[in-house]
Design a protein around this motif. Sequence first.
Motif, PDB file in Angstrom:
ATOM      1  N   ALA A   1       0.819  -1.209   0.000  1.00 18.21           N
ATOM      2  CA  ALA A   1       0.000   0.000   0.000  1.00 18.21           C
ATOM      3  C   ALA A   1       0.854   1.262   0.000  1.00 18.21           C
ATOM      4  CB  ALA A   1      -0.927  -0.007   1.218  1.00 18.21           C
ATOM      5  N   THR A   2       1.940   1.266   0.793  1.00 18.29           N
ATOM      6  CA  THR A   2       2.824   2.437   0.846  1.00 18.29           C
ATOM      7  C   THR A   2       3.484   2.682  -0.499  1.00 18.29           C
ATOM      8  OG1 THR A   2       3.268   2.042   3.196  1.00 18.29           O
ATOM      9  CG2 THR A   2       4.805   3.469   2.013  1.00 18.29           C
ATOM     10  N   VAL A   3       3.952   1.627  -1.132  1.00 12.21           N
ATOM     11  CA  VAL A   3       4.581   1.764  -2.451  1.00 12.21           C
ATOM     12  C   VAL A   3       3.584   2.338  -3.449  1.00 12.21           C
ATOM     13  CG1 VAL A   3       5.558   0.490  -4.395  1.00 12.21           C
ATOM     14  CG2 VAL A   3       6.300  -0.037  -2.063  1.00 12.21           C
TER      15      VAL A   3
ATOM     16  N   GLY B   1       4.541  10.813  -5.423  1.00 12.70           N
ATOM     17  CA  GLY B   1       5.888  11.309  -5.726  1.00 12.70           C
ATOM     18  C   GLY B   1       6.396  12.197  -4.599  1.00 12.70           C
ATOM     19  N   LYS B   2       6.931  13.356  -4.950  1.00  9.32           N
ATOM     20  CA  LYS B   2       7.487  14.274  -3.958  1.00  9.32           C
ATOM     21  C   LYS B   2       6.422  14.865  -3.043  1.00  9.32           C
ATOM     22  CE  LYS B   2      11.473  15.676  -6.748  1.00  9.32           C
ATOM     23  NZ  LYS B   2      12.179  16.817  -7.396  1.00  9.32           N
TER      24      LYS B   2
ATOM     25  N   LEU C   1      -3.596  12.508   1.533  1.00 10.46           N
ATOM     26  CA  LEU C   1      -2.930  11.341   0.947  1.00 10.46           C
ATOM     27  C   LEU C   1      -1.473  11.261   1.406  1.00 10.46           C
ATOM     28  CD1 LEU C   1      -4.342  11.319  -2.701  1.00 10.46           C
ATOM     29  CD2 LEU C   1      -5.127  10.032  -0.694  1.00 10.46           C
ATOM     30  N   ALA C   2      -0.832  12.415   1.588  1.00  6.60           N
ATOM     31  CA  ALA C   2       0.545  12.413   2.095  1.00  6.60           C
ATOM     32  C   ALA C   2       0.581  11.909   3.532  1.00  6.60           C
ATOM     33  CB  ALA C   2       1.134  13.825   2.005  1.00  6.60           C
ATOM     34  N   VAL C   3      -0.383  12.346   4.345  1.00  8.82           N
ATOM     35  CA  VAL C   3      -0.469  11.864   5.723  1.00  8.82           C
ATOM     36  C   VAL C   3      -0.695  10.353   5.733  1.00  8.82           C
ATOM     37  CG1 VAL C   3      -1.803  11.982   7.861  1.00  8.82           C
ATOM     38  CG2 VAL C   3      -1.283  14.078   6.606  1.00  8.82           C
TER      39      VAL C   3
END
Length: 308
Positions: free
Chosen positions: A62-64, A71-72, A198-200
């Motif tokens: 999931a993390t990948v 991305g960044k 989504l970043a969190v």
Amino acid sequence: MHTTTSSTTASAPSLDRQRAAARAALAATAACLCFGASVVATRFVVQQTTPIVLACMRYVIATVCMLLVLGKRAFPAMPWRDRRAIAVLGVLFFGVFPWSFNASLTHLPATHVALIVATNPLVTLGFSAWRGVERITAPALAGQLLAFAGLVLALPPIAAAGETGAVWIGYLEVGITVLCGAIYNVWSRPLLLQYNPLAVTAQSMGMGALALAPLALWQGVPLHTATITAGGWAAVAFLGSFGGALGFGLWIWALRRSTPSRVAVFMALNPITAIALGVLLLGEPLSLRLFLALVAVLGGIHLANRSR
């Protein structure tokens, strides 16, 4: 003319809130459909490996997936205290939560686990009120209880289990699951409002996978993955992609746009989805009891989300 213009201007924010609530409800519904299917997939593959190895593989995948999408943008600038909070919440929700949930399924019947996990919205509502995020209103509480009653009706009667050590370990594990889920639902909201949700999610998942990795390695990843069949690997892939990245991405997106308890009540759809899949995929009978349970769950969700 002035009155008409003022009325139109005043109704615009209300309409925007209604649309935002509707989008959050759709996202939470889709997420819970993924989670309900994940229960079936977990139950299928957990016997071929260990709960810790399975949870670690799920959230690595999931993390990948999340990092490939973001991305960044997965690593926005933020103070150390917020990174620490995300890390702690990630360990609880994506480390302890899946381990305790998977482990409870090895000690308790799925019906026991489903009913106890279904109390998560009520616990979330209590924590949310305690934190001052929302108030406990009569319609909100009634909606939560109606949805829970629907689950009690949907699931088969629970036979009395012997009070063995394994049974009580299972109850402890699923209790930890409920607490971790409720804590994440409430305490993550300030971070979701401040940063890209989504970043969190990506950072939280990564921390959960890192927390599980040493335990998975200690248990022997090669040993406990060699026993997984082709169907089991398909289940693992589903758990990491649809049941992981997509499901939790939608769940976090909904949490940012609604209150914790109004999103958490959709968790009642998880076991309903699992039962429906049993009807569709396994040929299990569709009973009047299940239909009435679905009506109660949907009615509870509707009432809880109309509480304000």
